[in-house]
Structure formats: C-alpha cells, structure tokens
Write an enzyme that holds these catalytic residues in place. Structure first.
Site, PDB file in Angstrom:
ATOM      1  N   PRO A  85       0.768  -1.251   0.000  1.00  0.00           N
ATOM      2  CA  PRO A  85       0.000   0.000   0.000  1.00  0.00           C
ATOM      3  C   PRO A  85       0.799   1.301   0.000  1.00  0.00           C
ATOM      4  CG  PRO A  85      -0.193  -1.124   2.120  1.00  0.00           C
ATOM      5  CD  PRO A  85       0.594  -2.017   1.240  1.00  0.00           C
ATOM      6  N   LYS A 107       1.713   5.976 -14.441  1.00  0.00           N
ATOM      7  CA  LYS A 107       0.481   5.838 -13.659  1.00  0.00           C
ATOM      8  C   LYS A 107       0.102   7.141 -12.968  1.00  0.00           C
ATOM      9  CE  LYS A 107      -2.256   3.769 -10.251  1.00  0.00           C
ATOM     10  NZ  LYS A 107      -2.480   2.760  -9.248  1.00  0.00           N
TER      11      LYS A 107
END
Lengths: 301, 301, 301, 301
Positions: free
Chosen positions: A69, A174
């Site tokens: 994460p 991204k």
C-alpha cells in the site's frame, strides 16, 4: 502445468489477493506472504504455500511480485530486516506492482541490482473488479530485455501490459494518468454544475461537451452527474469505482514527484487539495466522481 | 434566390466578415454595419448594402445577426442611441452570435421582447477557418418555436446548429465548454511536462494517456507538446489556432457567471489566472496550447 | 442644532439603521426610505420622516447617504423609475456607502454629474457593532474639494474617514483590504493547522509567528484557532464577527474588478473559491475565521 | 576561555561559514568539515582544525553542529559511510541547523538515540547578514532537558533561541512561518497590484492596509512595491534579501509535510506553484518580494 516454477507474492490485500489467485489459476505454484495473518489464512485455501517473511519468499522463489500500500511498506519488504534482499538469488526477477514514488522505485532498483537481481516497477490501473477478472493494465518500467519475462507473468493478471521505459517510468505513467484524470474529473464536475445553474439540461450539456473540445473520459465515459449515464458510480450514489482516498494518495505521489523535479503543476496541485478536503468532509470512501456532489451543494440563504 | 428577404449583419470583424460573406453566397441580400469604416469598405465589394448605424440596419431588415467583441459592444449595438431597438420592427428575429455574459444576453432579450421582437443568443465555436468554410458550430438559446427560423440562417454559416434551451443557454454552453477545455489543456500540459521530467517519452506518454482514463481532446486531438502530433499549433510554434487572449476572455466570462450563480469552480478559476498570467508574459497571441511552453521552462540553476 | 438642514438616508438595514440613528443623535433631521416597510416603521420612532421612494428623498434633501446590499440595488436607487436622479437638485451631495463594484460607482458618478450633482463612494469597514457605536472606518472616493463636506457627515457615524482618491477608489481600497484579509486568514488557518499536526502547541506557534515574518492581523489580533486568544470569534464558536457569506460577496467583487482590469490574482481568486465552498458547507453565517474549522477536520480512516 | 571543549561544525557554506566563525569568536575551538575543499581552506584561516569526514569530527568533538543544504546531505552526514554516527560518543549533543523535512529530523533523531547520543533540530531564520552579525533566530526541537545545553552554543550565533517542543518541531515552526510568509507576500503583491490598477496611490494603499485588517509583515515591513518603503529589496531592484529559489525550497518542504499529515493547504500549495513558476521565469535569484514584479507586467494589447 506441473513444471511451472513457483512465483513469490508479497501483499495479499484487496488487490493482491485476486491478482495472486489469477496466478494460481494459470497453474503457477505460489509462495505467499502478508503481514496480516488473516490475509495469509484466507489465501491458503488456494493451495498456495504461506511463509513467514519476505526473505523466506525470496528463499523459495526467483520470480516475485509485490503489491503493497505505500512506499514505506515497499522499502520494508525489500530492504527490511527480513526483507527480500536478505535471501534474494542472483538473476531473480522482482516486480513491484505497488503504486509508490518513482524515486523510491529507483532506489529499490539500485539495491536489487547490487544483489545481482532485476527490479521492475509495474503499477496497475483498474480496480478490484479488473484485478478479479484479470483485466488490469500494467505500466512497466525497467530494463527492456527483461520486459518479455515480466510480461509472461503480468499477462496472467492483466489485459494490457505496456512497456514505459527505464525503472520508475511505470510509476511515472500511472501517476501522470491519474493526475490528468483528477484534473479533468474536477473540471467536468465544475463545468456541469455551472452549466446546470445557468439553465442547461445536464444530458444536453454532456452531449454538447462530448461533441466539442471539452470532451474527456470523465465527461463521455464516467460522467459525474447523476442521471446523465447508466452503469457508472454517479448512477449508484457514488458507490464502487475508485475511492476518493486512493485518488488523494496518488495525487500526493504526483506532488512529491513534481516537487522533486521542480515541475510547476498548478492544477494538479489544487486537485490534490480538493481531494484532500473531500476526504475530510466524508467523501473518503465514495468514488472520486463524487466531487460533483461536493461542489454542487447549495449555499444556505 | 432573388426573392430572399434581406438579412442585417452588424460586426464585420475577423469572424463577422467571413460569416456575412457566407450569407451572401447563399443568396441573401445583406444590409451591413460596422463601427470601423475600413471593415465596411472591405465588405462592400460583396455587393452588400452598407448603412450608417445599427438602427438603420433594423430599419431595412427584420432578421439581423450581430457578431461583436464584448458585452459592452453588444449592449451599445442593441440599446444605444443609434441601436437596433430604435427602429426594430415587431416580429423581427435578432440573433446575437457574440460571446458575452449570459446575464447580458438575458437583459438584451428582455429589452427586445418589450419591442415585440425575438432575441436569440447563438455564440459559435470554431475559429476564423471554420467561419470561412461555413463549418462553425452554433449553440443557440431562446424560445424553441423560433429555433427553426434561426437554424435556416445559421446553417448558411455553420455545420452544427444546436438548440440549448432558453435565452442565455447558448452562451452558457459555450463558456462551459471552453472552461473545461482550458482546464483539460492546462492539465494535459502539466501532465506531459511532469512525465517528460520523470523520464517518459512524450509520444509514448500521450499514447498511454489516450488509451486510459486521462484521455481528453487536448491529449488526443490537440496535444500541446511539439513532436507528438502533426497539423496542430504545437507542431507550428503555436501559431494559428485559438489565441491565449481569447481564452482568457472566455474564462473571465465563465468566472463572472460562476460568481453570479455562487458556483464554486476552483480549477476554472485557477485556469483563468494561468491564462491571465500568460497574456502578461508574452503568450497573448499564441495558441492556448502554448501553456505547455509556459510551464516547461527550466529553472536556471 | 435646529438649523441643521435635513439629510436623506436610503437603506435602513442592519448597517444603515444604526448609521442613520447616529445622524439623528448628532441633531440632523433625517428623511429616510427603505424598500421594506417594517424597516421604515422601526426607524420612524427616531422622529425621522419616512417617504415613499428614493426620488422623494431627493425632493426633500440635498445631502443623501445610501447604504444598500448590492450593485443592482444601488443602480435601482439612483437610476430607477423612482430613483434619486428623478428629482435630485443641482449641487446635491450623494454619498454611497454600499460595498459594490467600483466600476458601478464610476457609472453612477457619471449619471449623477450629468444632473449637476456630486457623487462620492464611501464604503465602510467595521461591522454592526462599529455602526452602532459610531466607530466605522469610511474609505472615500470622489472629487477632493468635496471631501470636507462629506467628512462632516461621515464623522457622525465613523471614527476614521480616509480620502482615497477619485471616484471608485473608496470601493477599491475596501475590496483590496478584504482580499488581503481573506488571503492572510486562510493562510493563517492552514499554517496553524499544519503546525498543530506536526506537533506544535497552537499558542506557542502563534507566538513564534507573531514575532516573525509570518505575522499578520489574522495571526496576532484575530487568531482563528480556539484557545489561542480571548475575545475573538474563534473563542466563541465563531459567532459574531464578519460572516463568511459577506466575505464571499466582497471576494466576488474583487474578482470582478480583477477580471475587468486583467489583473492576475491567483491567491485572491482561490480564496474566493474557498469561501464559496464554505458557504455551501454550512459556514455561511459563521465568522470568516471559521475557515480553520473547515480545514482542520480529520480524514475518516 | 582556553578551557572550552571543542565544537564540531559540518557544512561551511554561505550560512555555515559565518556561523562557525562566531563560535570561534566566542572562544570555542572548532573542528570543521565540508565536502568542498575550498570551503575548508577558506575557514582554516580562523585557526580551526579541518578534518576529513563527519566521522572524524565526531571522533574529536562531542558537541556538533550541522548546517547543510538538503535532507539528503543531512542523511549522508549523519548516517553515511563516513558519517557522524560511525564514531559518535555516548552523550554527545548533535544539533542540526539545516532546513529539512521534519520527518527526516525525526528519523535522524532515532538513529542518534540508538547510539546513546542526543539530537536536536534547530533551523534558523534570518539570512547571511544575520549569520554574520550573530543575530539569527533558532527554532529548536528536542528533549527539553537538553535545551539549555543547546542554547549555550546557539546563543553565540543567534539573538533568539526558541524552544518549540519535541524533535522536528523546530523544522515545523520554520516551515510554518515561511509558508504563511509566502502566502501573505503573494497576497500583498496581488492586492497592491489590483489597487494600483483600480486607481489607488501605492503609498496610500499601503497606509490604509497597514491600519486595517489586511496588515501583515509583508505590507508593513517588507512592502514589495518599489517606492513604498526604503531599505527593503523592492527599493533595490529586488537584490539581496531572501531568494525566490530558497522560498520555493521551503515551500516544497511544507508541501511534503502537508502531504504526509494529510493537511489541506490550498493557498500554501498554490504559493509553492507560484514560486516554482517564478524560478523558471528568471526570478530565482531575486528576493521573494519580486512576485510583485512577476504579477504586475501588463498584457500586450
């Protein structure tokens, strides 16, 4: 099938779990680890082997995928006391699909290279649904000669695997896409709201924009105004989709990268602030198109 | 053809001149006026009749098109001492193609209605090229029953004539589109610049964005980065296209409308400021995609 | 005292009522008007004469003060069907204390001059409390020779009467001050919030800022963080003070002026948006220092 | 005096050099190091002892001050291959006066503590002039019991030494002050520019602001408009003072901290972007009040 060599997988969260399951479905033996025992337990039912640390994964597999994460979690998994690098074998292929700061990806790549192994960054777009159905898009950065080897694995989990350039460019692609997405989504929400207050019918306004130069993915494919399109989060009270809190995280990474490279990003920076505010105002778990709802509320007079 | 009744045309500038010429080409006798005698003289060669004031136009034509640079010019042309309303005939159709504040359009419509005539706002998108080739898009606001009559005339000058709703919504649609266009153009420029500094190839980045959720007209049709596309202003040193100063004007109108309706538009507002700054830094006459150039300059270290 | 000539007063709202009462206290006969009959009735108890329209005020008084909520109201009161200009006497002194667009003040001044009378803009700072106690600050624009005449009246209602320059500069000074106030208030709120989250004690942080270059009125006199100072709205749940909705209005005027003069105001523009958002999120009636509360809320995780 | 124990000093740049010289003046033997040999040579004339690395400094001194340009430099000096921590003695007092990310200060403090030594962050405000004259302000974070020991040294170099709280709060106080400073400086520049374009005299406008709620250090002590004040950079073509590039750096640190703590800072964030743009437009070496010049340029019409 039985002859396939095992794949290590570290990080069995909302995204990592279905991704790793797709590797199993494609016949790969999976050696897995997660810091949360429950996540490991849930995954064990697939027949995967669960081990005690990232270094144990590296001990048993020479191709490893990590899905974590945050930058800090990735640093720990690679370079921590029980990290991958403690037992990584020469020639191993380590693919990090976490969305993290490209500068961290480059640091990790350097550390991995020193051990004689190969590192690639390969963050994904598409959410949990695409992870389940194996339709993710992977944006891959790293040495071009290794791209085919990476693609073989990533294709089990994604429909598009795009080579972006040297290490870090997968992350760069991204966060660039998501920054532009955030800007055009907020822009679409502002514009639709303004048009409606000026007397335009929302569907008609969307139609006009979509045949004109204001057209964007947020206006023609994922319109944030309830009633304009079907099958999108705005048609379902902003449930599902891509959460505001995740968008805020990606915009934070974009700002870190912009600050590091001294790149002026006035709208990207303000978009970060808008999503930051929304997180604090109860929109954290709603789809990021709920910015329309955030902006539309009427002043109490 | 000879039986066509005359059309009044007020405002023979860069846009109005070719628009009025297309009416002549379609066989309409044109009664024309402009505050600049040279503009009138140049237009006279078409065989049009030049008169001395807007009121004289209204004396000789009961269908009139106005194409003026600002709200103040439009107010003067309609309600000034020698304005249209001094001699307008009952039942006349007055179409304003200027880009102005929708609140002003509504005021003009009220004044026109009092004289028993009909007012519609019909601003255009598409620049001088589209005006010449008759390919403009008209966004039309006004009473729906009159739309067909307006469309008959506007079709001589444009390829798309879109009904947007009551008076003022034509303006609203135009400024909404241009606000979203400005936001997504600046966003595209920031994003491409950031990606390039992070090591991505500009063509590859554009390709990735265009197959992803960051896609917008500014990225896939009018990319602001030199070398990415051909046939756009960025391929020609930002010559031609839609000037920064015109974009700044439209964004000012959008902000006026947003303030009047108390609509929060954080990105639209900041985009206005960015184009305002660019005008002051030498970009006024360049295409609005030159924001990429404005942002890309390197810090001197 | 009995020999004083009457003063006209138009606009008996929250501010106008106590201002006009101070004129009565200073012995001026007052001829008053307000569009709301209740406002007139309430004021009649002072012994003032109530009339039926602004033109009736102009019929009976040659010095008139107007205190109205918006540009449109001011335009109506001066140039409307029953406006002041219908019956204004040559040589009259008309002072507008409304806070409106300086461009409108200039228009009104022109119209007044045509009638042979004098117009000055004289907006106030200080709220209802200062209006009651006669401690307002007036910022006055207009012909310098008339300033003394204006000051004689305004001194009955205010402690400071400042000459700012030609017509419109009173408004300009007011909106400039309030724009900078909004910027430094939001800045103070952001800074205090960031410092607190980084582990600083709010009182200590305020003390450090106030002895350093970050010092401003919002940090040292009107600190927005509860517990840092006494006797300010932040110590009283943001009750009283200067309402967010009023600040949003003034920032809208500042943006109108900035757009008209093509002045880039990135922070002023964003501050307008922040207060606009706050109005829509339930802060409209709270003091404008409540921006600290708006920003401080924690993300729900 | 001869009995004073030696002080280590690492980083002999524009700021470190005069700071270390003040220690020498106060009778402290100084053990110094800088990565640039010329910087060492220049400093040797003071009689200080130059050594080969930070670890050598730690070998010879148990009180050390570091003054370095970035987080990365500080990390290297403390934890690098020849860093302080290689030879630091138990009980040593290590004071870092660099301006860096407070999160990095906390990391360094942990690493130092593990070695049984004490770390404090003590960034400065005041520029090269204040460093020379010993008039810096130090904002100090760390264990309170050690503050007196730190203050003894820092008082040789500064006029104010302020205790801010636990480790990292010195940095926090500095970046908070500078963020609010940047916001109010840009705000002052915007406001003065708008007022001037609306017809106000700059000196008069400054006077009005300074007696009103818009007052701030940037308006009353360091006004950015040439001709308003004497003895400030705006009176000297923005030479001297605090460079735009340094302000941009501090604002980058503020944004890093805001992102880490998920603190919304809309104006702080936009201020960072404004100074980032200025660096790219030729203002990098000018005083940060030159934002007035950056904003004032007229559009070419």
């Amino acid at each position: 099938m039985a002859s396939k060599t095992p794949i290590g997988f570290i990080g069995l969260g909302n995204m990592g779990n279905p991704m790793a399951k797709n590797l199993v479905k494609h016949g790969y033996p999976v050696i897995a680890y997660d810091v949360f025992p429950e996540a490991c337990k849930e995954f064990q039912d697939t027949g995967a082997q669960i081990v005690d640390s990232p270094s144990d994964v590296a001990d048993k597999a020479d191709r490893i995928i990590t899905m974590l994460p945050s930058s800090l979690n990735a640093i720990e998994a690679y370079t921590g006391a029980n990290g991958i690098l403690k037992k990584v074998k020469k020639g191993s292929l380590l693919i990090d699909s976490s969305t993290i700061d490209p500068a961290v990806s480059k640091e990790l790549a350097k550390a991995v290279e020193k051990m004689g192994a190969v590192f690639m960054d390969a963050p994904v777009s598409g959410g949990v649904g695409a992870a389940r159905s194996g339709n993710l898009t992977f944006m891959v950065g790293g040495v071009e000669q290794e791209f085919d080897a990476a693609k073989e694995l990533l294709s089990c989990m994604g429909a598009n695997v795009i080579y972006c350039g040297e290490v870090g460019t997968g992350q760069a692609a991204k966060i660039c896409n998501n920054m532009l997405l955030a800007i055009s989504m907020i822009g679409t929400a502002e514009t639709m709201n303004l048009g409606i207050r000026l007397g335009l019918d929302p569907k008609l306004l969307a139609k006009i924009l979509n045949m004109s130069s204001g057209r964007c993915w947020s206006s023609d494919t994922y319109n944030p105004v309830p009633g304009v399109m079907e099958g999108v989060p705005s048609a379902n009270n902003y449930q599902g989709g891509f959460g505001t809190t995740l968008m805020a995280k990606d915009l934070g990474l974009a700002q870190d990268s912009a600050t590091n490279t001294k790149t002026p990003t006035p709208l990207g920076s303000l978009s970060h602030q808008v999503y930051r505010l929304m997180c604090a105002k109860g929109y954290a778990q709603k789809d990021f198109s709920s910015v329309f709802q955030f902006l539309r509320e009427e002043e109490n007079l």
